[in-house]
Design an enzyme around this catalytic site. Structure first.
Site, mmCIF file in Angstrom:
data_model
loop_
_atom_site.group_PDB
_atom_site.id
_atom_site.type_symbol
_atom_site.label_atom_id
_atom_site.label_comp_id
_atom_site.label_asym_id
_atom_site.label_seq_id
_atom_site.Cartn_x
_atom_site.Cartn_y
_atom_site.Cartn_z
ATOM 1 C CB CYS A 79 -4.119 -2.106 2.266
ATOM 2 S SG CYS A 79 -4.955 -0.843 3.170
ATOM 3 C CG HIS A 167 -4.677 -5.082 6.519
ATOM 4 N ND1 HIS A 167 -3.427 -4.995 5.966
ATOM 5 C CD2 HIS A 167 -5.173 -3.828 6.529
ATOM 6 C CE1 HIS A 167 -3.154 -3.751 5.660
ATOM 7 N NE2 HIS A 167 -4.202 -3.012 5.992
ATOM 8 C CD GLU A 169 -2.228 -8.371 6.368
ATOM 9 O OE1 GLU A 169 -3.079 -8.835 5.583
ATOM 10 O OE2 GLU A 169 -1.851 -7.186 6.323
#
Ligand code: XMP
Length: 509
Positions: A79, A167, A169
């Site tokens: 990002c 993302h 994660e």
């Protein structure tokens, strides 16, 4: 420390999550602020750049000198990290015209890219950004897009340098773990040998070297962190560790007796101290929550210090500090150390002149639990809900009396036992009862009553920073409410707290 991944934090709310995901792959990693990069060594196998609430277009937004990193070591920008790299090398980052927030699906996936090994076209990812990369610098190739985001991922030619605008994660990125594995294992070459057993062996060795024949004293709370830390120290130095478990009169019903037995069964050299009256005296007539915390902290130190002085030649204080307490987070307004001061109960008083040993300071809570299970610490300690240091004092609103504590202990006991018996305990992150400083009218038999109200709270959470109320079944709540009102004298009304954090907090104080 063996091989590791370095995570540079630009202030994203997800930075700790990146670290936890990497650890789940059995690869050690550390988070450092973007402007305090440790010296690179052969042990550092790769770098991950986090996201940020800032925009790369803002004056004074977090910056990084890529000069000494690019091409030297694999880099994955996530990002903001990806946008910063693109912008610095001549690309164009601009506000996105469409909403790039929430679920999206990867299309145009370069299946030859090592980053996407074994991933599927159309894979769902999570986007969360206001800016977007419009143009890439020369030498940067697009390796993935989505139907609405042309440059979802890129790779720099001839380098192991990658950028992604989503993302991996967060769990909404369905194959995010796969992507992170591809990065840390296939691209950075990490060997995934960082396990609980390796951590335990290395930590015990290190503790032996650091402490030698010195003596250590440590306060236990009954919670996971201090129990696991003490067990590790015990495995390293045995009887030279003395643990102190204080009954502050603010624990759950029977907690002191039960936990003390567990500690003894675990072979810990533990002294139990009944200091209930001392705490009740110190808390007398104090209603303000901070005042209560201070009185409890002060009294704890007095009691603990008295015990510590009985141990001849003690040099060290053991503490159950964990990684989230020591990571220097980056705030939007510049780097700062964010430490939850009220959570550091029983901090080291200066006058004790002890050195501190903190064997868990590199672990997240889930890592601590894993280590605890590998150490065969009983499940009644490892699996228990978090409980605040000041205990029931912050769940009794207003002043504290032994009678109020006794009432709340009974109410809490009915609730917690009920959760256990219904198999709901492990589905809840934290639960407890709160004694409110108001009374309300009720009717029992032919008589009107004017008695106390208690609130029940059960939340789901990952780390206590945010939380949601748990949708406990009505039948369960109905039964618990009945049991409490029928059995506990002085309580005629039960309410259930349905607030999330934020804007509410978990504790009522
Ligand atoms: P709040 O109420 O801030 O709680 O949403 C977040 C988590 O922290 C715990 N907590 C405390 N723990 N000392 C502690 O050791 C405290 O003073 C304290 N206050 C809150 C709370 O139980 C929850 O898990």
């Amino acid at each position: 420390m063996a091989e590791q991944i370095l995570i540079l934090d630009f202030g994203s709310q997800y930075t700790q999550l990146i670290a936890r995901r990497v650890r789940e792959l059995n690869v050690y990693c550390e988070i450092h602020p973007y402007n305090k990069i440790p010296t690179l060594s052969d042990d550092i196998k790769g770098i991950i750049l986090s996201g940020s609430p800032c925009s790369v277009r803002d004056e004074g937004s977090p910056d990084l000198d890529f000069g000494r990193l690019r091409g030297e070591i694999p880099i994955l920008g996530i990002c903001y990290g990806a946008q910063l790299m693109a912008q610095k090398y001549g690309g164009n980052v601009a506000p996105s015209e469409i909403r790039e927030y929430g679920r999206a699906n990867l299309s145009h996936l370069d299946m030859h890219s090592e980053l996407f090994k074994e991933m599927t076209h159309g894979s769902q990812v999570w986007m969360s950004h206001g800016d977007t990369i419009k143009e890439l610098p020369k030498g940067f190739d697009i390796i993935a897009g989505t139907p609405s985001v042309r440059i979802a991922a890129y790779k720099v030619q001839g380098e192991q340098t990658y950028g992604i605008q989503f993302h991996p994660e967060v769990t909404h990125s369905a194959e995010g773990k796969n992507l992170l594995r591809n990065y840390v294992v296939h691209i950075c070459g990490c060997s995934q040998d960082w396990t609980s057993d390796v951590f335990i062996d290395a930590t015990i060795e290190e503790l032996k070297k650091t402490i030698g024949d010195d003596k250590v004293v440590m306060g236990l709370s009954g919670g996971v962190d201090s129990s696991v830390a003490a067990t590790l120290i015990d495995r390293a130095i045995g009887e030279n560790l003395t643990c102190v478990f204080v009954d502050n009169g603010l624990l759950r019903k029977n907690e002191y007796e039960e936990v003390l037995i567990s500690y003894k069964d675990m072979g810990l050299n533990v002294i139990g101290v009944d200091a209930k009256q001392k705490f009740y005296t110190a808390l007398k007539d104090i209603s303000d929550p901070e005042g209560k915390r201070k009185a409890i902290g002060r009294t704890f130190i007095e009691v603990f210090d008295e015990e510590a002085h009985k141990i001849e030649g003690v040099r060290w204080l053991g503490q159950g500090t964990i990684y989230p307490d020591v990571i220097e987070s980056v705030s939007v307004n510049g780097p700062s150390a964010t430490i939850k001061s009220h959570h550091n109960v029983g901090g080291l008083p200066e006058f004790m002149k002890l050195k501190v040993v903190e064997p868990l300071k590199t672990l997240f809570k889930d890592g601590v639990r894993e280590v605890g299970r590998a150490l065969e610490i009983p499940e009644n300690i490892i699996g228990r809900h978090p409980f605040p240091g000041p205990g029931l004092a912050i769940r009794i609103l207003g002043d504290i009396t032994p009678e109020k504590v006794a009432t709340l202990q009974e109410v809490d006991h009915i609730f917690i036992q009920g959760l256990r018996e219904s198999g709901l305990y492990d589905q809840v992150w934290q639960a407890g009862a709160i004694l409110l400083p108001i009374q309300s009218v009720g009717v029992m038999g032919d008589e009107r009553t004017y008695e106390r109200v208690v609130a029940l709270r059960a939340v789901s959470s990952v780390d206590g920073m945010t939380a949601d109320w748990v949708h406990l079944p009505y039948e369960f709540l109905g039964k618990i409410s009945n049991d409490i009102i029928n059995k506990i004298k002085g309580v005629n009304r039960v309410v259930y707290d349905i607030s999330s954090k934020p804007p509410a907090t978990i504790e009522w104080e």
